[in-house]
Design a protein around this motif. Structure first.
Motif, PDB file in Angstrom:
ATOM      1  N   ASP A 188       0.807  -1.226   0.000  1.00  0.00           N
ATOM      2  CA  ASP A 188       0.000   0.000   0.000  1.00  0.00           C
ATOM      3  C   ASP A 188       0.839   1.274   0.000  1.00  0.00           C
ATOM      4  O   ASP A 188       0.295   2.375   0.021  1.00  0.00           O
ATOM      5  N   ARG A 189       2.168   1.131  -0.037  1.00  0.00           N
ATOM      6  CA  ARG A 189       3.007   2.321  -0.150  1.00  0.00           C
ATOM      7  C   ARG A 189       2.953   2.874  -1.570  1.00  0.00           C
ATOM      8  O   ARG A 189       2.780   2.129  -2.531  1.00  0.00           O
ATOM      9  N   GLU A 190       3.106   4.189  -1.700  1.00  0.00           N
ATOM     10  CA  GLU A 190       3.208   4.750  -3.046  1.00  0.00           C
ATOM     11  C   GLU A 190       4.470   4.236  -3.723  1.00  0.00           C
ATOM     12  O   GLU A 190       5.445   3.851  -3.063  1.00  0.00           O
ATOM     13  N   PHE A 191       4.467   4.281  -5.065  1.00  0.00           N
ATOM     14  CA  PHE A 191       5.583   3.695  -5.799  1.00  0.00           C
ATOM     15  C   PHE A 191       6.912   4.376  -5.458  1.00  0.00           C
ATOM     16  O   PHE A 191       7.946   3.718  -5.348  1.00  0.00           O
ATOM     17  N   TRP A 192       6.901   5.691  -5.296  1.00  0.00           N
ATOM     18  CA  TRP A 192       8.167   6.367  -4.996  1.00  0.00           C
ATOM     19  C   TRP A 192       8.686   5.992  -3.615  1.00  0.00           C
ATOM     20  O   TRP A 192       9.899   5.883  -3.401  1.00  0.00           O
ATOM     21  N   VAL A 193       7.756   5.755  -2.687  1.00  0.00           N
ATOM     22  CA  VAL A 193       8.162   5.334  -1.345  1.00  0.00           C
ATOM     23  C   VAL A 193       8.719   3.909  -1.386  1.00  0.00           C
ATOM     24  O   VAL A 193       9.758   3.608  -0.782  1.00  0.00           O
ATOM     25  N   ARG A 194       8.029   3.030  -2.115  1.00  0.00           N
ATOM     26  CA  ARG A 194       8.526   1.660  -2.257  1.00  0.00           C
ATOM     27  C   ARG A 194       9.952   1.668  -2.809  1.00  0.00           C
ATOM     28  O   ARG A 194      10.835   0.972  -2.313  1.00  0.00           O
ATOM     29  N   ALA A 195      10.130   2.447  -3.884  1.00  0.00           N
ATOM     30  CA  ALA A 195      11.430   2.473  -4.554  1.00  0.00           C
ATOM     31  C   ALA A 195      12.529   2.957  -3.605  1.00  0.00           C
ATOM     32  O   ALA A 195      13.599   2.336  -3.506  1.00  0.00           O
ATOM     33  N   GLU A 196      12.265   4.042  -2.905  1.00  0.00           N
ATOM     34  CA  GLU A 196      13.289   4.570  -1.999  1.00  0.00           C
ATOM     35  C   GLU A 196      13.566   3.615  -0.845  1.00  0.00           C
ATOM     36  O   GLU A 196      14.725   3.404  -0.461  1.00  0.00           O
ATOM     37  N   ASP A 197      12.510   3.029  -0.292  1.00  0.00           N
ATOM     38  CA  ASP A 197      12.712   2.086   0.811  1.00  0.00           C
ATOM     39  C   ASP A 197      13.542   0.895   0.352  1.00  0.00           C
ATOM     40  O   ASP A 197      14.475   0.462   1.052  1.00  0.00           O
ATOM     41  N   ARG A 198      13.233   0.352  -0.823  1.00  0.00           N
ATOM     42  CA  ARG A 198      13.968  -0.821  -1.302  1.00  0.00           C
ATOM     43  C   ARG A 198      15.399  -0.473  -1.652  1.00  0.00           C
ATOM     44  O   ARG A 198      16.317  -1.261  -1.393  1.00  0.00           O
ATOM     45  N   ASN A 199      15.614   0.694  -2.246  1.00  0.00           N
ATOM     46  CA  ASN A 199      16.984   1.107  -2.568  1.00  0.00           C
ATOM     47  C   ASN A 199      17.805   1.317  -1.302  1.00  0.00           C
ATOM     48  O   ASN A 199      18.994   0.973  -1.242  1.00  0.00           O
ATOM     49  N   ARG A 200      17.178   1.875  -0.275  1.00  0.00           N
ATOM     50  CA  ARG A 200      17.896   2.049   0.998  1.00  0.00           C
ATOM     51  C   ARG A 200      18.132   0.710   1.689  1.00  0.00           C
ATOM     52  O   ARG A 200      19.164   0.506   2.336  1.00  0.00           O
ATOM     53  N   GLU A 201      17.173  -0.210   1.563  1.00  0.00           N
ATOM     54  CA  GLU A 201      17.360  -1.538   2.151  1.00  0.00           C
ATOM     55  C   GLU A 201      18.536  -2.261   1.491  1.00  0.00           C
ATOM     56  O   GLU A 201      19.316  -2.935   2.170  1.00  0.00           O
ATOM     57  N   THR A 202      18.658  -2.133   0.171  1.00  0.00           N
ATOM     58  CA  THR A 202      19.779  -2.767  -0.529  1.00  0.00           C
ATOM     59  C   THR A 202      21.095  -2.199  -0.030  1.00  0.00           C
ATOM     60  O   THR A 202      22.045  -2.937   0.269  1.00  0.00           O
ATOM     61  N   ALA A 203      21.162  -0.865   0.076  1.00  0.00           N
ATOM     62  CA  ALA A 203      22.375  -0.231   0.593  1.00  0.00           C
ATOM     63  C   ALA A 203      22.638  -0.685   2.031  1.00  0.00           C
ATOM     64  O   ALA A 203      23.797  -0.926   2.415  1.00  0.00           O
ATOM     65  N   GLY A 204      21.589  -0.823   2.807  1.00  0.00           N
ATOM     66  CA  GLY A 204      21.750  -1.270   4.189  1.00  0.00           C
ATOM     67  C   GLY A 204      22.291  -2.682   4.280  1.00  0.00           C
ATOM     68  O   GLY A 204      23.109  -2.993   5.163  1.00  0.00           O
ATOM     69  N   CYS A 205      21.844  -3.558   3.369  1.00  0.00           N
ATOM     70  CA  CYS A 205      22.359  -4.933   3.347  1.00  0.00           C
ATOM     71  C   CYS A 205      23.852  -4.944   3.058  1.00  0.00           C
ATOM     72  O   CYS A 205      24.616  -5.677   3.704  1.00  0.00           O
ATOM     73  N   TYR A 206      24.282  -4.138   2.094  1.00  0.00           N
ATOM     74  CA  TYR A 206      25.713  -4.054   1.785  1.00  0.00           C
ATOM     75  C   TYR A 206      26.502  -3.532   2.988  1.00  0.00           C
ATOM     76  O   TYR A 206      27.572  -4.035   3.319  1.00  0.00           O
ATOM     77  N   ASN A 207      25.953  -2.511   3.631  1.00  0.00           N
ATOM     78  CA  ASN A 207      26.636  -1.939   4.788  1.00  0.00           C
ATOM     79  C   ASN A 207      26.753  -2.953   5.920  1.00  0.00           C
ATOM     80  O   ASN A 207      27.800  -3.071   6.570  1.00  0.00           O
ATOM     81  N   GLN A 208      25.686  -3.713   6.162  1.00  0.00           N
ATOM     82  CA  GLN A 208      25.705  -4.708   7.234  1.00  0.00           C
ATOM     83  C   GLN A 208      26.766  -5.788   6.974  1.00  0.00           C
ATOM     84  O   GLN A 208      27.347  -6.354   7.905  1.00  0.00           O
ATOM     85  N   LEU A 209      27.028  -6.050   5.692  1.00  0.00           N
ATOM     86  CA  LEU A 209      28.030  -7.053   5.339  1.00  0.00           C
ATOM     87  C   LEU A 209      29.456  -6.534   5.502  1.00  0.00           C
ATOM     88  O   LEU A 209      30.410  -7.288   5.344  1.00  0.00           O
ATOM     89  N   GLY A 210      29.581  -5.239   5.797  1.00  0.00           N
ATOM     90  CA  GLY A 210      30.889  -4.655   6.030  1.00  0.00           C
ATOM     91  C   GLY A 210      31.359  -3.737   4.926  1.00  0.00           C
ATOM     92  O   GLY A 210      32.486  -3.241   4.955  1.00  0.00           O
ATOM     93  N   LEU A 211      30.500  -3.466   3.949  1.00  0.00           N
ATOM     94  CA  LEU A 211      30.839  -2.551   2.862  1.00  0.00           C
ATOM     95  C   LEU A 211      30.527  -1.112   3.255  1.00  0.00           C
ATOM     96  O   LEU A 211      29.895  -0.866   4.283  1.00  0.00           O
ATOM     97  N   ALA A 212      30.930  -0.189   2.408  1.00  0.00           N
ATOM     98  CA  ALA A 212      30.697   1.229   2.691  1.00  0.00           C
ATOM     99  C   ALA A 212      29.202   1.522   2.826  1.00  0.00           C
ATOM    100  O   ALA A 212      28.362   0.841   2.244  1.00  0.00           O
ATOM    101  N   GLU A 213      28.907   2.567   3.575  1.00  0.00           N
ATOM    102  CA  GLU A 213      27.510   2.952   3.805  1.00  0.00           C
ATOM    103  C   GLU A 213      27.091   3.996   2.776  1.00  0.00           C
ATOM    104  O   GLU A 213      27.555   5.127   2.787  1.00  0.00           O
ATOM    105  N   TYR A 214      26.207   3.584   1.880  1.00  0.00           N
ATOM    106  CA  TYR A 214      25.670   4.492   0.865  1.00  0.00           C
ATOM    107  C   TYR A 214      24.240   4.888   1.234  1.00  0.00           C
ATOM    108  O   TYR A 214      23.544   4.184   1.982  1.00  0.00           O
ATOM    109  N   GLU A 215      23.785   5.988   0.629  1.00  0.00           N
ATOM    110  CA  GLU A 215      22.412   6.430   0.855  1.00  0.00           C
ATOM    111  C   GLU A 215      21.418   5.410   0.317  1.00  0.00           C
ATOM    112  O   GLU A 215      20.424   5.074   0.971  1.00  0.00           O
ATOM    113  N   ALA A 216      21.662   4.915  -0.893  1.00  0.00           N
ATOM    114  CA  ALA A 216      20.742   3.980  -1.537  1.00  0.00           C
ATOM    115  C   ALA A 216      21.496   3.266  -2.660  1.00  0.00           C
ATOM    116  O   ALA A 216      22.566   3.705  -3.089  1.00  0.00           O
ATOM    117  N   MET A 217      20.919   2.170  -3.145  1.00  0.00           N
ATOM    118  CA  MET A 217      21.529   1.421  -4.240  1.00  0.00           C
ATOM    119  C   MET A 217      20.445   0.834  -5.131  1.00  0.00           C
ATOM    120  O   MET A 217      19.426   0.318  -4.631  1.00  0.00           O
TER     121      MET A 217
END
Length: 639
Positions: free
Chosen positions: A602-631
Motif C-alpha cells: 500500500d506504499r506509493e511507488f516512490w516510497v517503495r522504490a526509496e525504501d527498497r533502494n535504501r534496504e539494498t544499501a543497508g544490506c551491503y553496509n551490514q556485510l561490512g561494505l561502505a555505507e551508501y544512501e541507496a543502491m
C-alpha cells in the motif's frame, strides 16, 4: 540410501511435496492424475467425483484436461464436480463469477453433463444460504465423498475461501473475505471497492474428507506462504497448515513456489552440498545476515554452528572464504553502470569499452523505468551514453476514470481559449460521461476513453524521460498488441509483439539492454514483456553480429528486489540522486497517491522504490561494505 537422503532433505517438511522445474510440467502431472482417475473409474462403470478450484492456479490444469478430451478422447460423462466456492452475492453470468470462470476454462469445452456440475449459488437470499450449504454437503456425502479435491492457496494461507481463523472441522458456509484476499481480487473487479465482502465456501472439514487432495502453487509470489504451510506450525492463522493433519494430501509446486523451502533456500542445513561459487556466496551472506555480523568477522565456530562445517573443511580456512566473498560483493559496486572509460574492467560489472555505449531501457509499463532504475537511468545519461527508453505497453488500464473527464475538460477549455470549435469534442465528452456513469465493474472502456487513458500515461512517461535528460527522439512507445485489449486479461504474445521489439533493437544496436526482471509483478506483464525481449534477442543473435556484444541487465524495484547474493551490479545513489529519482517518478501523476492497481503493497511507488533502494544499501553496509544512501541492483541475464 537414496530414500534416507530424501528424508534428510525434507525433514523440515510436514507433508508430501513434489516440485517440478516448471509450471508446465507440474500442470501436466496434475491433469494426468485426474485423467487417470477418471479412466480407472470408467473401466468399472463408476463415477468420478471431483472437487474443483478457481483462480489463476488451476487454469493450466483445465487447459490440459481440455486437450486430453479433444485430442486423446478423455470423456467426462461419468464425472460429477463440486466447486470449492463462489463470491456472495454474485450473478452466475457476471464476468467475475466462478460459474463463468468454470464454463470458459473447462465446462464449455468438454462433454460433461451440466446437471452433474455443482457450484455454490451466489444469488440466494441470505436466509436461504444455510440450508443450501447443508444440502451441498449432503449431495457430496450421498455420492460417497470427493474422490479428488484440487486446491490453490491464497497469500493469507486460505484454501477455498477458508480465511485465517477458520476451524479445521468447518463445513460449507458463508464467510467474510480477508482484506488481502479482496485486494488480490481487485483487478478482476475494477477496484477493491467492487469486490464482494463475502463468499460461500466448502469448509476445511469438507475438504479433508476427500480421498485425495492436491494443492498447487506456482511462482515465487507464493513461496513465502508455501513455506508457512509446509514447514510452519499448525495454526488457524494459516488455514493451509491444517493439511499437515491429512494422510491424503500432496503439494505440487513449480521451482518458484518451492524456492523458500529449506531444502532449496538453505540446503546446507539439511544435506551435504556441492559448493559452487554461487551457493558459497549465498551461504556466507545468509550467515552474516543471521548473525548480523560483517562478512570479515565470521568465524569457524559460526560456520560449524550453522550447517556450514562442510564448506569450512573443503574450502577453508574460513577467513579466506570470507575475504573471497567480501571481494566479490565489493566488485559489484560501481558508479559507472555503462562501464568506466580507460579503467581496468577485470573486476568491474560492466565493460570499459566502448566508452560511450548505446543503451535501451525497456519499461513494461510507462513508469517502471524511473521507479525501478531511475537513478541509473539518470546516471547513464549524465555520463554521456546514448540512452533510449522503450515503453512496451500503454498502461491504459491503470488510470482512474475521473482523470479521463478532467483531461478532456481541460482540452475543451484550451480549445475554447484559442478560438477552436469544441462541438465535436464536447459531444465525445458527453458520451464518455454517460458511459462512465453507467459503467459496470471491470467493463471494457470505449475506445475514446482507452485512448485518453493511454495519452495520460504517455505524456507522463515523456515528462519523466525528459527529466532524466532524454531527447524526444530517444523516447519510444511500442503499444505491444498483446496488451491492447482494454481488459485486465491480455492476449497471448504473437509474432507482431516480437517483431516490434526486434525492429527497435535493430535500429539502435545497443551494447546494453535493461529489462524488468521483477517476475513477481502480480499482473504478469513484466514476465511477458521480458520473454518478448528475450525472444527478439535470441532471433537476432542468429543473424546479427552486434547481438553477441550486447549485455542484458535485469532490474527490479516496483514489486520486489533482488537478494544480495544475486546482485551482479549495484549502483550507489547519493542523497541528491535519490531526490532526482523521486522527482522523475512524480511526473507519473496518475500513479501517485493511490494508483488503480497498487498490488499487495500500500506504499506509493516512490516510497517503495526509496525504501527498497535504501534496504539494498543497508544490506551491503551490514556485510561490512561502505555505507551508501541507496543502491539500485541489477543481475545480468546470459542469453
Amino acid at each position: 540410501m537414496a530414500r534416507l537422503n530424501l528424508l534428510e532433505e525434507t525433514r523440515y517438511e510436514k507433508l508430501p511435496v513434489n516440485v517440478y522445474p516448471t509450471q508446465k510440467e507440474a500442470v501436466k502431472h496434475v491433469a494426468h492424475r485426474i485423467a487417470g482417475l477418471i479412466r480407472s473409474k470408467q473401466e468399472v462403470g463408476g463415477q468420478t467425483v471431483l472437487g474443483l478450484a478457481t483462480g489463476v492456479t488451476p487454469i493450466g490444469v483445465y487447459q490440459e484436461l481440455v486437450r486430453l478430451h479433444k485430442e486423446e478422447g478423455l470423456s467426462f460423462k461419468n464425472v460429477i464436480t463440486f466447486n470449492l466456492d463462489e463470491y456472495y452475492p454474485m450473478q452466475p453470468d457476471a464476468a467475475q463469477s466462478y460459474v463463468t470462470f468454470m464454463n470458459e476454462n473447462l465446462f464449455n469445452h468438454i462433454d460433461i453433463d451440466q446437471s452433474k456440475v455443482h457450484i455454490p449459488n451466489g444469488t440466494l437470499d441470505k436466509d436461504a444460504v444455510a440450508a443450501f450449504c447443508m444440502d451441498y454437503e449432503r449431495k457430496i456425502e450421498d455420492l460417497g465423498g470427493l474422490d479428488l479435491q484440487i486446491l490453490g492457496i491464497g497469500r493469507t494461507g486460505h484454501i477455498g475461501f477458508n480465511e485465517p481463523g477458520s476451524a479445521p472441522n468447518s463445513g460449507t458456509r458463508l464467510v467474510t473475505l480477508d482484506d488481502l484476499t479482496r485486494s488480490d481480487a481487485s483487478r478482476d473487479f475494477g477496484g477493491k471497492e467492487n469486490v464482494p465482502t463475502k463468499a460461500i465456501t466448502m469448509g476445511i472439514g469438507t475438504i479433508f474428507k476427500a480421498r485425495e487432495i492436491i494443492l498447487m502453487a506456482w511462482s515465487q509470489r507464493k513461496a513465502s506462504i508455501i513455506k508457512k504451510a509446509v514447514e510452519g506450525e499448525i495454526s488457524s492463522d494459516v488455514p493451509a497448515t491444517y493439511l499437515q493433519l491429512s494422510d491424503n494430501v500432496e503439494f505440487v509446486l513449480d521451482a518458484g513456489a518451492a524456492s523458500d523451502l529449506t531444502r532449496f533456500n538453505t540446503p546446507w542445513l539439511v544435506k551435504d552440498c556441492i559448493w559452487t561459487n554461487t551457493l558459497k556466496k549465498k551461504a556466507v551472506i545468509w550467515l552474516a545476515g543471521v548473525l548480523k555480523k560483517p562478512v570479515l568477522k565470521l568465524t569457524e565456530e559460526d560456520y560449524n554452528s550453522h550447517g556450514m562445517a562442510q564448506l569450512a573443511v573443503e574450502q577453508g580456512p574460513v577467513y579466506n572464504i570470507n575475504i573471497d566473498i567480501f571481494n566479490q560483493i565489493q566488485h559489484t559496486i560501481t558508479g559507472w553502470p555503462g562501464g568506466k572509460p580507460n579503467a581496468d574492467d577485470s573486476q568491474r560489472p560492466e565493460r570499459a569499452n566502448p566508452a560511450k555505449k548505446r543503451s535501451i531501457i525497456f519499461s513494461p509499463h510507462p513508469d517502471d523505468d524511473v521507479i525501478s532504475m531511475g537513478g541509473t537511468f539518470i546516471r547513464l545519461v549524465d555520463q554521456g551514453h546514448d540512452v533510449h527508453v522503450a515503453y512496451q505497453t500503454s498502461g491504459n488500464t491503470a488510470v482512474w476514470d475521473d482523470d479521463v473527464l478532467r483531461y478532456v475538460e481541460f482540452a475543451i477549455d484550451f480549445n475554447k481559449s484559442i478560438g477552436e470549435d469544441t462541438a465535436k469534442l464536447s459531444t465525445v465528452y458527453d458520451g464518455m460521461r454517460t458511459f462512465l456513469e453507467q459503467k459496470q465493474p471491470n467493463q471494457i472502456d470505449t475506445q475514446e476513453i482507452r485512448n485518453v487513458k493511454g495519452f495520460i500515461r504517455k505524456t507522463e512517461a515523456i515528462a519523466g524521460a525528459r527529466y532524466a535528460g532524454l531527447p524526444d527522439d530517444h523516447i519510444h512507445f511500442m503499444a505491444l498488441p498483446f496488451y491492447e485489449t482494454g481488459k485486465t486479461q491480455k492476449n497471448k504474445v504473437g509474432e507482431e509483439d516480437v517483431r516490434l521489439v526486434m525492429e527497435l533493437l535493430q535500429s539502435v544496436k545497443p551494447h546494453q539492454v535493461f529489462a524488468a526482471g521483477d517476475f513477481a509483478d502480480p499482473h504478469g506483464t513484466h514476465v511477458v514483456c521480458f520473454n518478448i525481449i528475450l525472444a527478439a534477442l535470441q532471433q537476432l543473435k542468429e543473424t546479427e553480429e552486434w547481438v553477441k556484444d550486447c549485455w542484458l541487465w535485469l532490474y527490479r524495484g516496483a514489486w520486489h528486489e533482488f537478494e544480495t547474493h544475486e546482485i551482479e551490479m549495484a549502483v550507489p545513489l547519493s542523497p541528491q540522486e535519490v531526490l532526482r529519482k523521486r522527482n522523475a517518478i512524480f511526473k507519473h501523476q496518475s500513479q501517485k497517491d493511490t494508483p488503480v492497481f497498487p498490488g499487495d503493497d500500500d506504499r506509493e511507488f516512490w516510497v517503495r522504490a526509496e525504501d527498497r533502494n535504501r534496504e539494498t544499501a543497508g544490506c551491503y553496509n551490514q556485510l561490512g561494505l561502505a555505507e551508501y544512501e541507496a543502491m539500485e541492483a541489477f543481475v545480468r541475464f546470459r542469453f
